[in-house]
Design an enzyme around this catalytic site. Structure first.
Site, PDB file in Angstrom:
ATOM      1  N   LYS A  78       0.850  -1.200   0.000  1.00 55.36           N
ATOM      2  CA  LYS A  78       0.000   0.000   0.000  1.00 55.36           C
ATOM      3  C   LYS A  78       0.880   1.242   0.000  1.00 55.36           C
ATOM      4  O   LYS A  78       1.921   1.281   0.668  1.00 55.36           O
ATOM      5  CB  LYS A  78      -0.888  -0.036   1.246  1.00 55.36           C
ATOM      6  CG  LYS A  78      -1.951   1.050   1.295  1.00 55.36           C
ATOM      7  CD  LYS A  78      -2.808   0.911   2.548  1.00 55.36           C
ATOM      8  CE  LYS A  78      -3.951   1.903   2.590  1.00 55.36           C
ATOM      9  NZ  LYS A  78      -4.787   1.773   3.804  1.00 55.36           N
ATOM     10  N   SER A 153      -9.734   1.532   2.819  1.00 51.72           N
ATOM     11  CA  SER A 153      -8.919   2.326   1.937  1.00 51.72           C
ATOM     12  C   SER A 153      -7.846   1.546   1.183  1.00 51.72           C
ATOM     13  O   SER A 153      -7.339   2.021   0.177  1.00 51.72           O
ATOM     14  CB  SER A 153      -8.244   3.436   2.739  1.00 51.72           C
ATOM     15  OG  SER A 153      -7.350   2.879   3.687  1.00 51.72           O
ATOM     16  N   SER A 177      -9.775  -0.816   7.017  1.00 51.65           N
ATOM     17  CA  SER A 177      -9.193  -0.683   5.675  1.00 51.65           C
ATOM     18  C   SER A 177      -8.460  -1.892   5.117  1.00 51.65           C
ATOM     19  O   SER A 177      -8.084  -1.886   3.945  1.00 51.65           O
ATOM     20  CB  SER A 177      -8.249   0.510   5.633  1.00 51.65           C
ATOM     21  OG  SER A 177      -9.005   1.676   5.464  1.00 51.65           O
TER      22      SER A 177
HETATM   23  N1  GLN Z   1     -13.183   3.528   6.207  1.00 48.60           N
HETATM   24  C1  GLN Z   1     -12.600   3.999   7.415  1.00 48.60           C
HETATM   25  C2  GLN Z   1     -12.340   5.480   7.320  1.00 48.60           C
HETATM   26  O1  GLN Z   1     -12.682   6.037   6.353  1.00 48.60           O
HETATM   27  C3  GLN Z   1     -11.370   3.224   7.743  1.00 48.60           C
HETATM   28  C4  GLN Z   1     -10.150   3.695   7.090  1.00 48.60           C
HETATM   29  C5  GLN Z   1      -8.940   2.901   7.474  1.00 48.60           C
HETATM   30  O2  GLN Z   1      -9.033   1.846   8.099  1.00 48.60           O
HETATM   31  N2  GLN Z   1      -7.785   3.429   7.108  1.00 48.60           N
HETATM   32  O3  GLN Z   1     -11.805   6.079   8.195  1.00 48.60           O
END
Ligand code: GLN
Length: 483
Positions: A78, A153, A177
């Protein structure tokens, strides 16, 4: 079967027995990236020459008998995890040309075994989002349906593994994420216990929530990779010294006598009916394997989303202040220092990122701190305590990873709250610090995958692998995107 469908375990065996060379394996994956990534867009950068050179090095190790299970294995990272000399944009325009000056600890640990990095993967800007639509470089597509989101994400990492562009991938999980995109793309995704893996070299989003996690095709593959990256690190004072067991040795084929909790708050209304059916069928598989299913309660879980969406933006607003046009990346001129900040951040950051910085600055400001941030950290303790109490009665818990199927592009991006609601089943684990894994558990009528989330007590990842592996074997789900 195509070579790029291979699991880590099989690839490792083939490499060791010289049935295939690392160069051949890596070339096949690079080729696959060329074929499918135009439509999937999992990668933000691909390092072909470096990957082939690294594959040769891996072949050298195999020849002189100094190889390990990850030697020669193609993987993806990532774009918010630093790999020395490679771009690290975190999906943001503000870091569009930023090159990482050092390796994250997880990368350093992997490199001890010479796996082969194929490239860096797409993500929502600074890991904020659930769909990759917040990437400054265009979204990743779900390999199972190119009109739908891959989750986020870490959508690029999930899609890369699902599409056969990498054997495993690293992501980060602050509120879901890793697990949610894993569920949406039909792969395995692990979020470790907070403190289990070093965050050194991971760009900070919510520092008290962030953990680096693993994507793979199978639970066993996940255990292999995780064993290599877990453990304490003097460069991250929140990483803890608990011993790292041999996860692969602790895998199980049955679940006789294992107590599995179903938190009743996770099975209420608001879930896609077909998703619910798949999860109920999965729980029957646990029963068949000898597990004892019990209803449990996590009474404060209804506050988890609100607590997360206060604590996380407060930490985001502090962490992202370092992108000021002076220290990193994009820098736009101005008459005064303040104008440099203003111009750089206005131009370099996307709207979701700005929204969270503003919410976070507000919720932690004098006058509002007590009402929001302080209250949230108080409720956080109660949520954590719920998990501790529930684990006095059961060994693991199971829930859906996500309440819904992957949505179509644009469907939820107009209304941020609608997108935040999708994180309902994943954020509680980050708030409490406990580990969770998403394992593919079935498909919907339209062919989209569904993930089952397994939760374990702090530092009991071996239970996730053992039960996830037994479940996966018994289910024997064979899915693959048509690309
Ligand atoms: N979807 C969650 C957010 O928008 C989690 C994001 C993540 O785990 N980096 O914060």
């Amino acid at each position: 079967m195509e070579l790029t469908d291979i699991t880590l375990k099989e690839a490792s065996r083939k490499l060791a027995s010289k049935g295939i060379s690392a160069r051949e394996l890596v070339a096949a994956f690079l080729n696959r990236v060329k074929q499918v990534d135009k439509s999937v867009h999992a990668f933000l950068s691909v390092y072909e020459n470096e990957a082939l050179a690294c594959a040769d090095e891996a072949d050298g190790r195999i020849l002189d008998g100094t190889s390990f299970s990850l030697t020669g294995i193609p993987y993806a990272v990532k774009d918010c995890i630093l790999v020395k000399g490679a771009k690290a944009t975190a999906g943001s325009k503000i870091l569009e040309n930023y090159i990482a000056p050092y390796d994250a600890t997880v990368i350093k640990k992997l490199k001890d075994q010479t796996p082969v990095m194929i490239g860096k993967t797409n993500m929502d800007e600074f890991a904020m989002g659930s769909s990759t639509e917040n990437s400054a470089f265009g979204p990743t597509k779900n390999p199972y349906d190119l009109d739908r989101v891959p989750g986020g994400s870490s959508g690029g990492s999930a899609a890369a593994v699902a599409a056969g562009e990498a054997i495993f991938a690293l992501g980060s999980d602050t509120g879901g994420s890793v697990r949610q995109p894993a569920a949406f793309c039909g792969v395995v995704g692990l979020k470790p216990t907070y403190g289990r893996v070093s965050r050194h070299g991971l760009m900070a989003m919510g520092s008290s929530l962030d953990q680096i996690g693993v994507f793979s095709k199978t639970v066993e593959d996940c255990a292999i990779v995780f064993g290599q990256i877990a453990g304490t690190d003097e460069r991250d004072s929140t990483s803890l010294p608990q011993p790292v067991p041999d996860y692969v040795n602790l895998l199980k084929e049955d679940l006789k006598g294992i107590k599995v909790g179903m938190p009743k708050e996770y099975f209420g209304d608001g879930m896609d009916k077909e998703v619910r059916k798949v999860i109920e069928d999965s729980i029957k598989v646990f029963e068949r394997l000898g597990a004892i299913i019990e209803e449990v309660s996590l009474p404060h879980s209804k506050y988890a989303l609100s607590v997360y969406y206060v604590i996380m933006p407060v930490e985001v607003s502090a962490n992202l202040s370092r992108y000021d046009g002076i220290r990193y990346g994009l820098s736009l001129p101005g008459q005064t220092l303040e104008e440099v900040y203003y111009n750089t951040r206005s131009e370099g950051l996307g709207s979701e990122t700005k929204r969270r910085i503003m919410i976070g600055a507000y919720a932690s400001s004098a006058g509002y701190y007590d009402a929001y941030y302080k209250k949230a950290i108080q409720v956080r303790r109660l949520i954590r305590q719920d998990f501790v109490e529930a684990f006095k009665k059961v060994d693991i818990m199971v829930t859906p990873t996500s309440p819904n199927r992957p949505w179509k592009f644009g469907e939820k991006s107009k209304d941020p709250l609608l997108m935040y609601l999708e994180d309902i089943f994943t954020v509680g684990l980050n708030v409490a610090g406990v580990p969770g894994i998403s394992v593919p558990s079935g498909v919907l009528e339209d062919g989209l995958p569904v993930g089952l989330q397994i939760i374990a007590p702090h530092f009991a990842e071996e239970r996730l692998f053992a039960s996830g592996h037994a479940f996966e074997k018994a289910l024997d789900l064979k899915i693959k995107p048509k690309l």
